[in-house]
Design an enzyme around this catalytic site. Structure first.
Site: not given
Ligand code: NDP
Length: 309
Positions: A134, A137-138
């Site tokens: 992701c 997200c990261d």
């Protein structure tokens, strides 16, 4: 707590919320259980440019709009996850993670799909420590670093483009010599000076250190000459497609093509009358937000017909 309902919708992506809007307007008083990731996969994307009527909208905003719409239509939206489903009983029985029991006369399954992993030992070891599925997200953790993205579909290209915002360089590694992604995305990728594409190559191993646990490099193999090379990088994003989230219905509903729920032609009816499937849990072909929404609409109309019969 035990609750009876005419229609239980499981899942909160475009399929679930659209089914909820239609079913609420048909006065079926549906209950929608959102699941572990309210809003589904679109909540971890950025720009969505192919939802009709919105030239560009952020994925999380689109899902908030859909949730608000379903609420306004009268859907009872519950932030829980169904952990057990019994389709042999009628009314069907669904149990949520907090122990609530739902007795439902009909069910719309809209549990979507989740990212696939390669299954490498080293991938598992560094998950959360340099390996991710992701980018939104990261990606932030890899400022000014070199990042590798594995895959050649829309997800891989979108993730690679998104990661150029943070990374010094993004290397897209694809197992063939052509991408599967939409042409417009490919064009953006090839025109981005921060992106390098390595063709015909497969990820063999992720190399890192144990203390602190982090990624230092990857080993890839060229499929044409079987030569292996190591590339230094700090982040590895796996974007090799999605698998249907079918845990609830395994051994209960007919599935095919790697676990997608079988539906009758031009319908969302599954192998059990009264159970309907919409979106990525059944769609192995189109897998778009707008097709999922369309199937959610079909499922609600079919559930209404089933209940009235
Ligand atoms: P796709 O199935 O489209 O692509 C997966 C990619 O990963 C392919 O290039 C495939 O290679 C590669 N791959 C699969 N398995 C492996 C493996 N074991 N090792 C190496 N590479 C592998 O998945 P996506 O997640 O990209 O997209 C899923 C669906 O969602 C698609 O229908 C897509 O259109 C849609 N989507 C739409 C978006 C949009 O419209 N903006 C955004 C994101 C997704 P190969 O090509 O060789 O098969």
């Amino acid at each position: 707590m035990q609750k009876k309902t005419k229609l239980l919708i499981i899942g909160s992506g475009p399929a679930g919320y659209t089914a909820a809007i239609y079913a609420s307007r048909a006065l079926l008083d549906p209950i929608l259980i959102q699941g572990i990731q309210p809003g589904g996969q679109l909540t971890i994307t950025t720009e969505v440019e192919n939802w009709p009527g919105e030239k560009e909208i952020q994925g999380p905003d689109l899902m908030t709009n859909l949730e608000d719409h379903a609420k306004a239509a009268g859907t009872n939206i519950i932030n829980n996850t169904i952990v057990k489903l019994d389709l042999k009983k009628y009314p069907f029985l669904a149990i949520s993670d907090n122990g609530n029991e739902y007795e439902a006369e009909s069910i719309i399954l809209a549990t979507g799909a989740q990212a696939k992993w390669l299954g490498l030992k080293s991938e598992d070891k560094y998950k959360g420590f340099g390996v991710s599925a992701c980018a939104t997200c990261d990606g932030f953790f890899f400022r000014n670093e070199i990042i590798a993205v594995i895959g050649g579909g829309n997800t891989a290209v979108e993730e690679a483009l998104f990661l150029t915002k943070f990374a010094k360089k993004v290397i897209l590694i694809h197992r063939r010599d052509t991408l599967r992604a939409e042409k417009i995305l490919q064009e953006r990728l090839f025109n981005n000076p921060k992106v390098e594409v390595i063709w015909n190559s497969e990820l063999k191993e992720i190399i890192g250190i144990d203390s602190p646990l982090c990624v230092e490099a990857i080993k890839i193999e060229n499929q044409k000459n079987n030569k292996e090379i190591e590339i230094a990088c700090k982040g590895v994003f796996i974007a090799i497609g999605h698998a249907p989230s079918n845990e609830l219905i395994l051994n209960q509903l007919e599935t095919h093509n790697g676990g997608y729920v079988v539906t009758k032609p031009n319908s969302t009816e599954t192998s059990i009358p009264g159970v309907f499937a919409a979106g990525d849990i059944t769609d192995f072909k189109y897998r778009q937000a707008v097709t999922a929404a369309g199937m959610g609409c079909m499922a609600a109309l079919e559930a209404e017909k089933f209940l009235s019969e």
